[in-house]
Design a protein around this motif. Structure first.
Motif, PDB file in Angstrom:
ATOM      1  N   SER A 131      -7.837  -0.693 -17.578  1.00 61.64           N
ATOM      2  CA  SER A 131      -8.135  -1.154 -15.988  1.00 61.64           C
ATOM      3  C   SER A 131      -7.243  -0.182 -15.206  1.00 61.64           C
ATOM      4  N   ALA A 132      -8.408   0.159 -14.273  1.00 58.71           N
ATOM      5  CA  ALA A 132      -7.610   1.222 -12.978  1.00 58.71           C
ATOM      6  C   ALA A 132      -6.992   0.236 -11.980  1.00 58.71           C
ATOM      7  N   PHE A 133      -6.159   0.931 -11.239  1.00 61.18           N
ATOM      8  CA  PHE A 133      -5.493   0.382 -10.300  1.00 61.18           C
ATOM      9  C   PHE A 133      -6.408  -0.186  -9.128  1.00 61.18           C
ATOM     10  N   ALA A 134      -6.152  -1.321  -8.548  1.00 57.86           N
ATOM     11  CA  ALA A 134      -7.035  -1.977  -7.743  1.00 57.86           C
ATOM     12  C   ALA A 134      -6.112  -2.791  -6.582  1.00 57.86           C
ATOM     13  N   LEU A 135      -6.683  -2.952  -5.511  1.00 58.09           N
ATOM     14  CA  LEU A 135      -5.823  -3.896  -4.480  1.00 58.09           C
ATOM     15  C   LEU A 135      -6.179  -5.248  -4.712  1.00 58.09           C
ATOM     16  N   SER A 136      -4.955  -5.982  -4.263  1.00 64.27           N
ATOM     17  CA  SER A 136      -5.130  -7.396  -4.618  1.00 64.27           C
ATOM     18  C   SER A 136      -6.171  -7.995  -3.275  1.00 64.27           C
ATOM     19  N   SER A 137      -6.372  -9.369  -3.418  1.00 66.39           N
ATOM     20  CA  SER A 137      -7.232 -10.102  -2.374  1.00 66.39           C
ATOM     21  C   SER A 137      -6.236  -9.982  -1.179  1.00 66.39           C
ATOM     22  N   GLY A 138      -6.813  -9.480  -0.126  1.00 65.77           N
ATOM     23  CA  GLY A 138      -6.246  -9.826   1.098  1.00 65.77           C
ATOM     24  C   GLY A 138      -5.486  -8.536   1.469  1.00 65.77           C
ATOM     25  N   VAL A 139      -5.431  -7.555   0.581  1.00 67.02           N
ATOM     26  CA  VAL A 139      -4.495  -6.358   0.696  1.00 67.02           C
ATOM     27  C   VAL A 139      -5.634  -5.095   1.204  1.00 67.02           C
ATOM     28  N   SER A 140      -5.456  -4.498   2.440  1.00 73.33           N
ATOM     29  CA  SER A 140      -6.604  -3.581   2.659  1.00 73.33           C
ATOM     30  C   SER A 140      -6.090  -2.234   2.372  1.00 73.33           C
ATOM     31  N   SER A 141      -7.018  -1.426   2.308  1.00 72.24           N
ATOM     32  CA  SER A 141      -6.551   0.117   2.072  1.00 72.24           C
ATOM     33  C   SER A 141      -5.265   0.520   2.425  1.00 72.24           C
ATOM     34  N   TRP A 142      -5.121   0.470   4.012  1.00 77.79           N
ATOM     35  CA  TRP A 142      -3.985   0.944   4.584  1.00 77.79           C
ATOM     36  C   TRP A 142      -2.904   0.114   4.545  1.00 77.79           C
ATOM     37  N   ASN A 143      -2.784  -1.169   4.022  1.00 78.16           N
ATOM     38  CA  ASN A 143      -1.762  -1.792   3.670  1.00 78.16           C
ATOM     39  C   ASN A 143      -1.222  -1.217   2.380  1.00 78.16           C
ATOM     40  N   ALA A 144      -1.948  -0.937   1.624  1.00 78.86           N
ATOM     41  CA  ALA A 144      -1.568  -0.133   0.199  1.00 78.86           C
ATOM     42  C   ALA A 144      -1.087   1.238   0.651  1.00 78.86           C
TER      43      ALA A 144
END
Length: 252
Positions: A131-144
């Motif tokens: 599995s590739a890294f992914a953002l959780s629900s509610g987390v924007s790209s800029w948050n990450a």
């Protein structure tokens, strides 16, 4: 300023035996790290029948990455410096501790090591997804991106304090475990939000093997910015322009 010491390097540097050995050390260290780290996540998915992530799973991932990185840095330290991370290599470059050409050689070895580790995992597990890294629900790209900047800052700051600083003394002996600990701690802090990569190569291997590139740029931009800030801050405040001594590959 450390940027004043940035060096491109000799064109023939990449073909020198010590540079090749260092790159091979990075390649094998990365295989060790990614195989254990990514493999722990795959094992959790198998045990839970692809169930959702739990606090226990996050703790397991944190421990697996901390232990594996401790070993991966230790086994590469006397050959390549044990970077095991393109962001760490970039931070070393910004601080004038590695040339651009050797840094590129390290990057190639690190990225290849991650891809090979994921291919080995896919084969060994009978075709399970890496599995590739992914953002959780509610987390924007800029948050990450902010998460990755701050977490990688902590990692590279630790590298500088325990492995790069000429005044490190006996603290240098605990560098691998300190580096492993900060990565494990950061996974506990950021893992539930964006996976807590701190390492472009760790994100790259699973992305290649699963061919999933959603928000992949986050895992390059954040760590590289965090690494650069840590290198500049630590070098200017705590090392200083008069405190430098020539660093061999074995020193870092």
């Amino acid at each position: 300023m450390p940027v004043a010491r940035i060096a491109v390097g000799n064109p023939g540097e990449a073909s020198q035996p010590d540079a090749i050995r260092a790159a091979l050390a990075e390649f094998f260290s990365m295989i060790i790290f990614v195989f254990a780290g990514e493999g722990s996540g795959m094992a959790f998915s198998k045990l839970t029948n692809n169930g959702s992530t739990t606090p226990a799973g996050l703790i397991a991932a944190s421990l697996a990455h901390a232990f594996a990185l401790f070993v991966a840095v230790s086994v590469g330290a006397n050959i390549s410096g044990g970077h095991v991370n393109p962001a760490v290599t970039f931070g070393a470059f910004i601080g004038g501790n590695i040339t651009l050409l050797r840094g590129i050689l390290y990057w190639i070895a690190q990225l290849l090591g991650s891809v090979v580790a994921c291919l080995l995992l896919k084969f060994a597990t009978g075709g399970l997804e890496t599995s590739a890294f992914a953002l959780s629900s509610g987390v924007s790209s800029w948050n990450a991106v902010v998460f990755e900047i701050v977490m990688t800052f902590g990692l590279v700051y630790t590298v500088y304090a325990t492995a790069v600083d000429p005044k490190k003394g006996n603290v240098g002996t605990v560098a691998p475990i300190a580096i492993g600990f900060i990565v494990g701690a950061n996974i506990l802090a950021g893992g539930a939000f964006d996976g807590a990569s701190m390492n472009p190569a760790v994100s790259f291997g699973p992305a290649v093997v699963s061919w999933t590139w959603t928000s992949h740029w986050v895992y390059w931009v954040g760590p590289l910015i965090g690494a650069a800030i840590a290198a500049i801050v630590y070098d200017n405040i705590f090392i200083g322009k008069n405190a430098h001594e020539p660093l061999s590959t074995n020193d870092f």
